[in-house]
Scaffold this motif. Structure first.
Motif, PDB file in Angstrom:
ATOM      1  N   GLY A  77     -16.010   9.797   8.954  1.00 56.66           N
ATOM      2  CA  GLY A  77     -14.756  10.186   8.306  1.00 56.66           C
ATOM      3  C   GLY A  77     -13.603   9.249   8.620  1.00 56.66           C
ATOM      4  N   TRP A  78     -13.407   8.961   9.918  1.00 55.23           N
ATOM      5  CA  TRP A  78     -12.291   8.087  10.300  1.00 55.23           C
ATOM      6  C   TRP A  78     -12.490   6.672   9.783  1.00 55.23           C
ATOM      7  CZ3 TRP A  78      -7.757   9.652  11.359  1.00 55.23           C
ATOM      8  CH2 TRP A  78      -7.554  10.870  11.994  1.00 55.23           C
ATOM      9  N   LEU A  79     -13.741   6.214   9.767  1.00 56.13           N
ATOM     10  CA  LEU A  79     -14.025   4.873   9.256  1.00 56.13           C
ATOM     11  C   LEU A  79     -13.667   4.777   7.773  1.00 56.13           C
ATOM     12  CD1 LEU A  79     -15.179   2.118  10.033  1.00 56.13           C
ATOM     13  CD2 LEU A  79     -17.419   2.979   9.342  1.00 56.13           C
ATOM     14  N   ILE A  80     -13.942   5.821   7.030  1.00 57.33           N
ATOM     15  CA  ILE A  80     -13.603   5.838   5.606  1.00 57.33           C
ATOM     16  C   ILE A  80     -12.091   5.876   5.429  1.00 57.33           C
ATOM     17  CG2 ILE A  80     -13.812   7.190   3.475  1.00 57.33           C
ATOM     18  CD1 ILE A  80     -16.636   7.985   4.468  1.00 57.33           C
ATOM     19  N   VAL A  81     -11.389   6.645   6.250  1.00 57.33           N
ATOM     20  CA  VAL A  81      -9.921   6.661   6.186  1.00 57.33           C
ATOM     21  C   VAL A  81      -9.369   5.264   6.453  1.00 57.33           C
ATOM     22  CG1 VAL A  81      -7.837   7.531   7.305  1.00 57.33           C
ATOM     23  CG2 VAL A  81      -9.675   9.107   6.739  1.00 57.33           C
ATOM     24  N   LEU A  82      -9.905   4.585   7.455  1.00 64.29           N
ATOM     25  CA  LEU A  82      -9.455   3.217   7.737  1.00 64.29           C
ATOM     26  C   LEU A  82      -9.774   2.272   6.593  1.00 64.29           C
ATOM     27  CD1 LEU A  82     -10.334   2.887  11.519  1.00 64.29           C
ATOM     28  CD2 LEU A  82      -8.083   3.197  10.484  1.00 64.29           C
ATOM     29  N   GLY A  83     -10.892   2.496   5.908  1.00 62.91           N
ATOM     30  CA  GLY A  83     -11.208   1.701   4.721  1.00 62.91           C
ATOM     31  C   GLY A  83     -10.171   1.908   3.624  1.00 62.91           C
ATOM     32  N   GLY A  84      -9.759   3.145   3.415  1.00 61.80           N
ATOM     33  CA  GLY A  84      -8.706   3.429   2.437  1.00 61.80           C
ATOM     34  C   GLY A  84      -7.388   2.798   2.835  1.00 61.80           C
ATOM     35  N   LEU A  85      -7.108   2.815   4.130  1.00 59.47           N
ATOM     36  CA  LEU A  85      -5.902   2.158   4.628  1.00 59.47           C
ATOM     37  C   LEU A  85      -5.977   0.648   4.385  1.00 59.47           C
ATOM     38  CD1 LEU A  85      -3.253   2.821   6.053  1.00 59.47           C
ATOM     39  CD2 LEU A  85      -4.424   2.488   8.219  1.00 59.47           C
ATOM     40  N   GLY A  86      -7.179   0.098   4.529  1.00 58.27           N
ATOM     41  CA  GLY A  86      -7.385  -1.322   4.226  1.00 58.27           C
ATOM     42  C   GLY A  86      -7.149  -1.632   2.755  1.00 58.27           C
ATOM     43  N   ILE A  87      -7.549  -0.724   1.892  1.00 59.83           N
ATOM     44  CA  ILE A  87      -7.285  -0.903   0.454  1.00 59.83           C
ATOM     45  C   ILE A  87      -5.785  -0.885   0.204  1.00 59.83           C
ATOM     46  CG2 ILE A  87      -7.528   0.175  -1.827  1.00 59.83           C
ATOM     47  CD1 ILE A  87     -10.335   1.107  -0.893  1.00 59.83           C
ATOM     48  N   TRP A  88      -5.082   0.069   0.792  1.00 63.18           N
ATOM     49  CA  TRP A  88      -3.626   0.128   0.635  1.00 63.18           C
ATOM     50  C   TRP A  88      -2.955  -1.121   1.189  1.00 63.18           C
ATOM     51  CZ3 TRP A  88      -2.984   5.845   2.483  1.00 63.18           C
ATOM     52  CH2 TRP A  88      -3.052   6.704   1.378  1.00 63.18           C
ATOM     53  N   ALA A  89      -3.533  -1.678   2.276  1.00 61.45           N
ATOM     54  CA  ALA A  89      -2.934  -2.856   2.921  1.00 61.45           C
ATOM     55  C   ALA A  89      -2.945  -4.072   2.003  1.00 61.45           C
ATOM     56  CB  ALA A  89      -3.664  -3.170   4.219  1.00 61.45           C
ATOM     57  N   ILE A  90      -3.755  -4.063   0.965  1.00 59.17           N
ATOM     58  CA  ILE A  90      -3.757  -5.165  -0.001  1.00 59.17           C
ATOM     59  C   ILE A  90      -2.389  -5.288  -0.656  1.00 59.17           C
ATOM     60  CG2 ILE A  90      -4.681  -5.913  -2.247  1.00 59.17           C
ATOM     61  CD1 ILE A  90      -7.330  -4.601  -1.416  1.00 59.17           C
ATOM     62  N   GLU A  91      -1.742  -4.159  -0.893  1.00 55.39           N
ATOM     63  CA  GLU A  91      -0.516  -4.164  -1.686  1.00 55.39           C
ATOM     64  C   GLU A  91       0.711  -3.607  -0.974  1.00 55.39           C
ATOM     65  OE1 GLU A  91       1.386  -5.458  -4.936  1.00 55.39           O
ATOM     66  OE2 GLU A  91      -0.708  -5.806  -4.427  1.00 55.39           O
ATOM     67  N   PHE A  92       0.540  -2.833   0.090  1.00 53.92           N
ATOM     68  CA  PHE A  92       1.671  -2.164   0.726  1.00 53.92           C
ATOM     69  C   PHE A  92       1.846  -2.646   2.166  1.00 53.92           C
ATOM     70  CE2 PHE A  92      -0.083   0.854  -2.410  1.00 53.92           C
ATOM     71  CZ  PHE A  92       1.000   0.913  -3.266  1.00 53.92           C
ATOM     72  N   SER A  93       3.035  -3.121   2.485  1.00 56.87           N
ATOM     73  CA  SER A  93       3.277  -3.674   3.824  1.00 56.87           C
ATOM     74  C   SER A  93       3.224  -2.591   4.906  1.00 56.87           C
ATOM     75  CB  SER A  93       4.605  -4.419   3.863  1.00 56.87           C
ATOM     76  OG  SER A  93       5.664  -3.550   3.546  1.00 56.87           O
ATOM     77  N   VAL A 120      -4.172   0.043  -6.819  1.00 62.20           N
ATOM     78  CA  VAL A 120      -4.452   0.005  -5.378  1.00 62.20           C
ATOM     79  C   VAL A 120      -4.037   1.320  -4.730  1.00 62.20           C
ATOM     80  CG1 VAL A 120      -3.747  -1.105  -3.211  1.00 62.20           C
ATOM     81  CG2 VAL A 120      -4.397  -2.501  -5.162  1.00 62.20           C
ATOM     82  N   GLY A 121      -2.904   1.861  -5.136  1.00 62.10           N
ATOM     83  CA  GLY A 121      -2.443   3.136  -4.583  1.00 62.10           C
ATOM     84  C   GLY A 121      -3.418   4.260  -4.860  1.00 62.10           C
ATOM     85  N   LEU A 122      -3.905   4.345  -6.088  1.00 66.26           N
ATOM     86  CA  LEU A 122      -4.848   5.413  -6.440  1.00 66.26           C
ATOM     87  C   LEU A 122      -6.204   5.222  -5.766  1.00 66.26           C
ATOM     88  CD1 LEU A 122      -4.033   5.946 -10.224  1.00 66.26           C
ATOM     89  CD2 LEU A 122      -3.471   7.444  -8.300  1.00 66.26           C
ATOM     90  N   ALA A 123      -6.693   3.980  -5.738  1.00 70.45           N
ATOM     91  CA  ALA A 123      -7.985   3.718  -5.089  1.00 70.45           C
ATOM     92  C   ALA A 123      -7.901   4.046  -3.598  1.00 70.45           C
ATOM     93  CB  ALA A 123      -8.396   2.264  -5.301  1.00 70.45           C
ATOM     94  N   GLY A 124      -6.828   3.609  -2.945  1.00 71.68           N
ATOM     95  CA  GLY A 124      -6.652   3.915  -1.527  1.00 71.68           C
ATOM     96  C   GLY A 124      -6.529   5.400  -1.284  1.00 71.68           C
ATOM     97  N   THR A 132       4.249  -6.550 -15.379  1.00 69.74           N
ATOM     98  CA  THR A 132       3.378  -5.431 -15.740  1.00 69.74           C
ATOM     99  C   THR A 132       2.136  -5.413 -14.861  1.00 69.74           C
ATOM    100  OG1 THR A 132       4.146  -5.604 -18.018  1.00 69.74           O
ATOM    101  CG2 THR A 132       2.140  -4.338 -17.652  1.00 69.74           C
ATOM    102  N   GLY A 133       1.597  -6.586 -14.599  1.00 70.77           N
ATOM    103  CA  GLY A 133       0.422  -6.683 -13.724  1.00 70.77           C
ATOM    104  C   GLY A 133       0.735  -6.235 -12.318  1.00 70.77           C
ATOM    105  N   ARG A 134       1.943  -6.569 -11.844  1.00 71.16           N
ATOM    106  CA  ARG A 134       2.348  -6.173 -10.489  1.00 71.16           C
ATOM    107  C   ARG A 134       2.392  -4.650 -10.373  1.00 71.16           C
ATOM    108  NH1 ARG A 134       5.955  -9.801  -9.676  1.00 71.16           N
ATOM    109  NH2 ARG A 134       7.586  -8.813 -10.903  1.00 71.16           N
ATOM    110  N   VAL A 135       2.981  -3.992 -11.368  1.00 68.37           N
ATOM    111  CA  VAL A 135       3.073  -2.525 -11.353  1.00 68.37           C
ATOM    112  C   VAL A 135       1.681  -1.912 -11.492  1.00 68.37           C
ATOM    113  CG1 VAL A 135       3.936  -0.517 -12.610  1.00 68.37           C
ATOM    114  CG2 VAL A 135       5.437  -2.468 -12.196  1.00 68.37           C
ATOM    115  N   ALA A 136       0.883  -2.465 -12.404  1.00 70.03           N
ATOM    116  CA  ALA A 136      -0.476  -1.937 -12.601  1.00 70.03           C
ATOM    117  C   ALA A 136      -1.308  -2.107 -11.337  1.00 70.03           C
ATOM    118  CB  ALA A 136      -1.143  -2.646 -13.777  1.00 70.03           C
ATOM    119  N   LEU A 137      -1.151  -3.237 -10.655  1.00 72.14           N
ATOM    120  CA  LEU A 137      -1.890  -3.473  -9.419  1.00 72.14           C
ATOM    121  C   LEU A 137      -1.470  -2.477  -8.340  1.00 72.14           C
ATOM    122  CD1 LEU A 137      -3.927  -5.240  -7.885  1.00 72.14           C
ATOM    123  CD2 LEU A 137      -1.994  -6.680  -7.208  1.00 72.14           C
ATOM    124  N   LYS A 138      -0.170  -2.242  -8.211  1.00 70.25           N
ATOM    125  CA  LYS A 138       0.309  -1.266  -7.217  1.00 70.25           C
ATOM    126  C   LYS A 138      -0.262   0.123  -7.508  1.00 70.25           C
ATOM    127  CE  LYS A 138       4.534  -3.008  -5.218  1.00 70.25           C
ATOM    128  NZ  LYS A 138       4.063  -3.109  -3.851  1.00 70.25           N
TER     129      LYS A 138
END
Length: 137
Positions: free
Chosen positions: A58-74, A37-41, A28-34
């Motif tokens: 703008g681009w720096l913020i997009v890369l920050g969101g990509l960094g958030i996604w990179a926590i959980e998505f390969s 992280v998906g919504l925050a990114g 459940t934690g794994r799904v909740a984390l995905k």
């Protein structure tokens, strides 16, 4: 400070990794984390994408969101690695160029940003900035 201490990961990264491992250990934690992280990114990438045409990070913020996604998505991790690699290559190439080339690159960038801002304002508010500025001169 010795060299070994400089090469070690910061302690907060170890704590973060441990916390993420504990959360991922529970299905459940794994799904909740995905989902979290998906919504925050998504939120950060969306805000960055909205800011791209405007002057600012703008681009720096997009890369920050990509960094958030990179926590959980390969796929995001691979895309972020690709982007970092080519951004470093571009930066190194530009720094090796003469001042004339750097100025030309800067001018082309400013012209591009100006065109994007002009088009954004024209399409969003139906205001032609060029004619508005020329009318006021």
């Amino acid at each position: 400070m010795d060299e070994g201490a400089l090469l070690q990961k910061p302690r907060w990264r170890d704590r973060m990794s441990t916390t993420l491992e504990v959360v991922r250990a529970n299905p459940t934690g794994r799904v909740a984390l995905k989902i979290a992280v998906g919504l925050a990114g998504l939120l950060v990438v969306a805000v960055g994408a909205l800011l791209i045409p405007l002057p600012g990070p703008g681009w720096l913020i997009v890369l920050g969101g990509l960094g958030i996604w990179a926590i959980e998505f390969s796929w995001a991790r691979r895309l972020l690695t690709f982007t970092r690699r080519y951004l470093r290559l571009w930066t190194r190439w530009v720094t090796r160029q003469s001042w004339a080339v750097r100025i030309a690159i800067g001018l082309v960038g400013m012209i591009f940003v100006s065109a994007v801002v002009w088009a954004s304002v024209l399409l969003s508010f139906d205001v032609n900035l060029v004619t508005e500025i020329l009318d006021r001169l």
